[in-house]
Design a protein around this motif. Sequence first.
Motif, PDB file in Angstrom:
ATOM      1  N   ALA A 167       3.338  -8.981  -3.684  1.00 30.25           N
ATOM      2  CA  ALA A 167       4.588  -8.257  -3.912  1.00 30.25           C
ATOM      3  C   ALA A 167       4.390  -7.119  -4.907  1.00 30.25           C
ATOM      4  O   ALA A 167       4.916  -6.007  -4.725  1.00 30.25           O
ATOM      5  CB  ALA A 167       5.665  -9.227  -4.416  1.00 30.25           C
ATOM      6  N   TYR A 168       3.616  -7.383  -5.952  1.00 26.69           N
ATOM      7  CA  TYR A 168       3.342  -6.366  -6.973  1.00 26.69           C
ATOM      8  C   TYR A 168       2.593  -5.179  -6.377  1.00 26.69           C
ATOM      9  O   TYR A 168       2.991  -4.017  -6.544  1.00 26.69           O
ATOM     10  CB  TYR A 168       2.531  -7.007  -8.098  1.00 26.69           C
ATOM     11  CG  TYR A 168       1.917  -6.027  -9.070  1.00 26.69           C
ATOM     12  CD1 TYR A 168       2.685  -5.414 -10.043  1.00 26.69           C
ATOM     13  CD2 TYR A 168       0.556  -5.729  -9.004  1.00 26.69           C
ATOM     14  CE1 TYR A 168       2.125  -4.513 -10.938  1.00 26.69           C
ATOM     15  CE2 TYR A 168      -0.015  -4.840  -9.897  1.00 26.69           C
ATOM     16  CZ  TYR A 168       0.769  -4.232 -10.860  1.00 26.69           C
ATOM     17  OH  TYR A 168       0.212  -3.340 -11.731  1.00 26.69           O
ATOM     18  N   ALA A 169       1.501  -5.450  -5.652  1.00 20.99           N
ATOM     19  CA  ALA A 169       0.698  -4.367  -5.073  1.00 20.99           C
ATOM     20  C   ALA A 169       1.497  -3.588  -4.041  1.00 20.99           C
ATOM     21  O   ALA A 169       1.412  -2.352  -3.977  1.00 20.99           O
ATOM     22  CB  ALA A 169      -0.571  -4.939  -4.445  1.00 20.99           C
ATOM     23  N   ARG A 170       2.274  -4.286  -3.225  1.00 24.33           N
ATOM     24  CA  ARG A 170       3.087  -3.605  -2.215  1.00 24.33           C
ATOM     25  C   ARG A 170       4.128  -2.704  -2.865  1.00 24.33           C
ATOM     26  O   ARG A 170       4.375  -1.581  -2.411  1.00 24.33           O
ATOM     27  CB  ARG A 170       3.784  -4.629  -1.322  1.00 24.33           C
ATOM     28  CG  ARG A 170       2.842  -5.385  -0.397  1.00 24.33           C
ATOM     29  CD  ARG A 170       3.607  -6.429   0.397  1.00 24.33           C
ATOM     30  NE  ARG A 170       4.592  -5.796   1.273  1.00 24.33           N
ATOM     31  CZ  ARG A 170       5.708  -6.366   1.686  1.00 24.33           C
ATOM     32  NH1 ARG A 170       6.005  -7.585   1.289  1.00 24.33           N
ATOM     33  NH2 ARG A 170       6.529  -5.729   2.500  1.00 24.33           N
ATOM     34  N   THR A 175       3.450   0.118   0.339  1.00 31.58           N
ATOM     35  CA  THR A 175       2.860  -0.193   1.641  1.00 31.58           C
ATOM     36  C   THR A 175       3.677  -1.245   2.371  1.00 31.58           C
ATOM     37  O   THR A 175       4.358  -2.071   1.757  1.00 31.58           O
ATOM     38  CB  THR A 175       1.410  -0.703   1.488  1.00 31.58           C
ATOM     39  OG1 THR A 175       0.884  -1.026   2.775  1.00 31.58           O
ATOM     40  CG2 THR A 175       1.346  -1.940   0.610  1.00 31.58           C
ATOM     41  N   ARG A 176       3.594  -1.226   3.700  1.00 29.46           N
ATOM     42  CA  ARG A 176       4.295  -2.222   4.513  1.00 29.46           C
ATOM     43  C   ARG A 176       3.408  -3.411   4.869  1.00 29.46           C
ATOM     44  O   ARG A 176       3.869  -4.354   5.509  1.00 29.46           O
ATOM     45  CB  ARG A 176       4.805  -1.567   5.800  1.00 29.46           C
ATOM     46  CG  ARG A 176       5.876  -0.505   5.563  1.00 29.46           C
ATOM     47  CD  ARG A 176       6.392   0.039   6.875  1.00 29.46           C
ATOM     48  NE  ARG A 176       7.441   1.034   6.666  1.00 29.46           N
ATOM     49  CZ  ARG A 176       8.074   1.666   7.637  1.00 29.46           C
ATOM     50  NH1 ARG A 176       7.753   1.403   8.901  1.00 29.46           N
ATOM     51  NH2 ARG A 176       9.016   2.546   7.362  1.00 29.46           N
ATOM     52  N   ILE A 177       2.137  -3.366   4.505  1.00 32.71           N
ATOM     53  CA  ILE A 177       1.250  -4.487   4.797  1.00 32.71           C
ATOM     54  C   ILE A 177       1.685  -5.681   3.956  1.00 32.71           C
ATOM     55  O   ILE A 177       1.682  -5.624   2.727  1.00 32.71           O
ATOM     56  CB  ILE A 177      -0.218  -4.132   4.500  1.00 32.71           C
ATOM     57  CG1 ILE A 177      -0.675  -2.951   5.369  1.00 32.71           C
ATOM     58  CG2 ILE A 177      -1.124  -5.342   4.737  1.00 32.71           C
ATOM     59  CD1 ILE A 177      -2.074  -2.461   5.061  1.00 32.71           C
ATOM     60  N   LYS A 178       2.053  -6.775   4.602  1.00 34.79           N
ATOM     61  CA  LYS A 178       2.607  -7.918   3.889  1.00 34.79           C
ATOM     62  C   LYS A 178       1.555  -8.697   3.112  1.00 34.79           C
ATOM     63  O   LYS A 178       1.848  -9.299   2.086  1.00 34.79           O
ATOM     64  CB  LYS A 178       3.338  -8.842   4.870  1.00 34.79           C
ATOM     65  CG  LYS A 178       4.583  -8.220   5.497  1.00 34.79           C
ATOM     66  CD  LYS A 178       5.317  -9.214   6.357  1.00 34.79           C
ATOM     67  CE  LYS A 178       6.546  -8.577   7.004  1.00 34.79           C
ATOM     68  NZ  LYS A 178       7.523  -8.101   6.007  1.00 34.79           N
ATOM     69  N   ASP A 179       0.317  -8.715   3.610  1.00 34.58           N
ATOM     70  CA  ASP A 179      -0.758  -9.429   2.916  1.00 34.58           C
ATOM     71  C   ASP A 179      -1.841  -8.433   2.527  1.00 34.58           C
ATOM     72  O   ASP A 179      -2.965  -8.466   3.023  1.00 34.58           O
ATOM     73  CB  ASP A 179      -1.326 -10.535   3.809  1.00 34.58           C
ATOM     74  CG  ASP A 179      -2.106 -11.573   3.012  1.00 34.58           C
ATOM     75  OD1 ASP A 179      -2.349 -11.346   1.812  1.00 34.58           O
ATOM     76  OD2 ASP A 179      -2.478 -12.615   3.589  1.00 34.58           O
ATOM     77  N   ILE A 180      -1.495  -7.535   1.622  1.00 33.43           N
ATOM     78  CA  ILE A 180      -2.419  -6.454   1.263  1.00 33.43           C
ATOM     79  C   ILE A 180      -3.614  -6.964   0.456  1.00 33.43           C
ATOM     80  O   ILE A 180      -4.655  -6.325   0.389  1.00 33.43           O
ATOM     81  CB  ILE A 180      -1.692  -5.330   0.503  1.00 33.43           C
ATOM     82  CG1 ILE A 180      -2.575  -4.077   0.434  1.00 33.43           C
ATOM     83  CG2 ILE A 180      -1.241  -5.787  -0.868  1.00 33.43           C
ATOM     84  CD1 ILE A 180      -1.885  -2.838  -0.022  1.00 33.43           C
ATOM     85  N   THR A 181      -3.497  -8.150  -0.146  1.00 34.66           N
ATOM     86  CA  THR A 181      -4.626  -8.712  -0.904  1.00 34.66           C
ATOM     87  C   THR A 181      -5.552  -9.555  -0.026  1.00 34.66           C
ATOM     88  O   THR A 181      -6.534 -10.102  -0.521  1.00 34.66           O
ATOM     89  CB  THR A 181      -4.140  -9.572  -2.078  1.00 34.66           C
ATOM     90  OG1 THR A 181      -3.443 -10.720  -1.567  1.00 34.66           O
ATOM     91  CG2 THR A 181      -3.223  -8.781  -2.999  1.00 34.66           C
ATOM     92  N   ALA A 182      -5.244  -9.674   1.274  1.00 34.00           N
ATOM     93  CA  ALA A 182      -6.024 -10.532   2.169  1.00 34.00           C
ATOM     94  C   ALA A 182      -7.490 -10.139   2.201  1.00 34.00           C
ATOM     95  O   ALA A 182      -7.834  -8.955   2.220  1.00 34.00           O
ATOM     96  CB  ALA A 182      -5.439 -10.478   3.580  1.00 34.00           C
ATOM     97  N   GLY A 183      -8.353 -11.154   2.267  1.00 32.70           N
ATOM     98  CA  GLY A 183      -9.793 -10.911   2.333  1.00 32.70           C
ATOM     99  C   GLY A 183     -10.385 -11.110   3.708  1.00 32.70           C
ATOM    100  O   GLY A 183     -11.596 -10.971   3.886  1.00 32.70           O
TER     101      GLY A 183
END
Length: 259
Positions: A167-170, A175-183
């Motif tokens: 939520a913080y990074a978004r 950005t609209r990417i819901k899992d922007i921290t995904a690896g």
Amino acid sequence: MTQPKERRAGEGGGHAVTVVMPTYNEAGNLARLAEAVLGLPLGGLRLLVVDDGSPDGTGRIADELAEKYGVDGPSGRRRMGVLHRTRKDGLGRAYTAGMTAALADGAEYVVQMDADGSHPVEAVPRMLDAALSSGAGLVVGSRYVAGGSLDERWGAHRVLLSRFANAYARAVLGTRIKDITAGFNLWSAATLRDVGLSTLDSAGYSFQVELKYRAVRAGHRAVEVPIRFGERTEGASKMTLRTQLESAVVPVRLRLKRR
């Protein structure tokens, strides 16, 4: 007239797909994961292990597995390769080295996958299908879209921390990417070349955020497919306070650069 059927990832032919898997002290996981990855029904699939000088012998095990799996007949490419690095200097730099090597070897798509067993190997064909059908340059294996989930063994504090980080990074990056921290991500070669891997600033886990942000800013489409994110099967987490602090600072730095 009947329209030609769209070819899916697992149907004949094949795309040159390289799974890049950084390792550090993953001797207990690697053999099982290599078998699972190389057992996927994908023609042209290759596994590239990037080992940062693991003291537990992971690099040696990787070499033995690479010899065991040999060469793919139709493509002539080795099914598994090992990139040995002399020191551990961040997950982002390990991925950068592996992705650069994969592109140089002719990969059309590159998959990021952890070596701890948390990423569902069986989702790779589905992610490739999503890229082929949508034309997306990035497919995110997402915990936070409909159908995605976390292992039940995750404690409440870990779930809250993960959701807060996203939520913080978004919010900071818009950005609209819901899992922007995904690896767990699949990238087209064109997207990785356009982003400029050698110019990335992030050394640690925040590499995941920076690379996605740059790709979207450069005009590449991102789609998310739901996955179940598992718990580590062997070994210990590599997350440190330093990497958590970097993850907090990087989104702000990226936003400021954009101004």
